[in-house]
Design an enzyme around this catalytic site. Sequence first.
Site, PDB file in Angstrom:
ATOM      1  N   ARG A  37       2.437 -11.164   5.129  1.00  0.00           N
ATOM      2  CA  ARG A  37       4.058 -11.129   5.266  1.00  0.00           C
ATOM      3  C   ARG A  37       4.271 -10.688   6.510  1.00  0.00           C
ATOM      4  NH1 ARG A  37       6.459  -8.547  -0.192  1.00  0.00           N
ATOM      5  NH2 ARG A  37       8.234  -9.505   0.919  1.00  0.00           N
ATOM      6  N   HIS A  93      -5.064 -14.452   7.844  1.00  0.00           N
ATOM      7  CA  HIS A  93      -3.921 -13.639   8.218  1.00  0.00           C
ATOM      8  C   HIS A  93      -4.263 -12.495   9.248  1.00  0.00           C
ATOM      9  CE1 HIS A  93      -1.619 -16.119   5.466  1.00  0.00           C
ATOM     10  NE2 HIS A  93      -2.484 -15.729   4.437  1.00  0.00           N
ATOM     11  N   PRO A 140       0.930  -1.140   0.090  1.00  0.00           N
ATOM     12  CA  PRO A 140       0.015  -0.093  -0.050  1.00  0.00           C
ATOM     13  C   PRO A 140       0.939   1.219  -0.027  1.00  0.00           C
ATOM     14  CG  PRO A 140      -0.383  -1.473   2.069  1.00  0.00           C
ATOM     15  CD  PRO A 140       1.125  -1.824   1.382  1.00  0.00           C
ATOM     16  N   GLU A 141       0.473   2.130  -1.054  1.00  0.00           N
ATOM     17  CA  GLU A 141       1.363   3.351  -1.185  1.00  0.00           C
ATOM     18  C   GLU A 141       0.137   4.303  -0.734  1.00  0.00           C
ATOM     19  OE1 GLU A 141       3.795   4.065  -4.419  1.00  0.00           O
ATOM     20  OE2 GLU A 141       3.671   1.886  -4.724  1.00  0.00           O
TER      21      GLU A 141
END
Length: 262
Positions: free
Chosen positions: A100, A82, A2-3
């Site tokens: 991650r 997750h 995500p930016e």
Amino acid sequence: MPELPEVEVTRRAIAPKVLGKVIRRVENRDPERYPGIEAARGARVLDVLRRGKFLLFHLSDGSWLVFHLGMSGGFRFQETPHTRVVLELEDGALYFHDPRRFGRVWRVADPKEVPLLSRIGPEPTDPAFDAAYLYRKAKKSRRPIKAILMDQEVVAGLGNIYADEALFRAGVRPTRPGNRITKKEAERIVQAVREVLEAALKAGGSTLKDQSYRRPDEKIGYFQLSHAVYGREGKPCPVCGAPIRRTRIQGRSAHYCPSCQR
DNA sequence: ACGAGTACCTGGCAGC
DNA sequence: TGCTGCCAGGTACTCG
């Protein structure tokens, strides 16, 4: 992942769900990574803000719950395989999802206690981020201009995708050393950064092949359909048709049109 | 001081 | 089909 655009889309999606709500319980499933965040329990969420790629919850006890989504993090309205943190609210729950585990969560008395947040540069929309500012920053560095744009201390919120896309729009090759950027190019880069981020925000951000970015309701973004260079190695430049090239800058892939970007 | 390289994690996918 | 290796949106740390 995500930016800035993806984080802002996320902020807008979760704000109505949490604003004014009391956090009834914090379920921290990775306490080693996110120490002490359980103390947010019982506080009311007064505001949800974004600064660069950080999301900040301002709480009624004066403290802040700060999230960084890392490469693969995001919020969801449903439990996922997750889910790392569950915020139970008065009328539902918000799930922090991070396959991650590069994401981070802090509870702090002041956002300045979050390492990078204390040093972060201006928002791209801030008038302080102008051609003179970028030129000054670039001039004193031999780093590739793309590395300078991704430096959160220079300007907040750009990552690998939008740095490539902005430099394409500005017609500047990502490998160009900062000290060889002209004032005119700095002007074009500032403008291009603003334009590309705004367009991405309107499209709901970019969802790539691996689908790691999704909105909290699992919907995807559509800006990837407008990518001119990112992820398009070998495909024709949308402006001149030359095959897009990929190279490496600071260990990450960088994409550009060899003809449009000099 | 600067800048490049590597580490941190996990999953998906291409290629064999 | 199954295995292996490679790649990934970010940031922090180390080393030359």
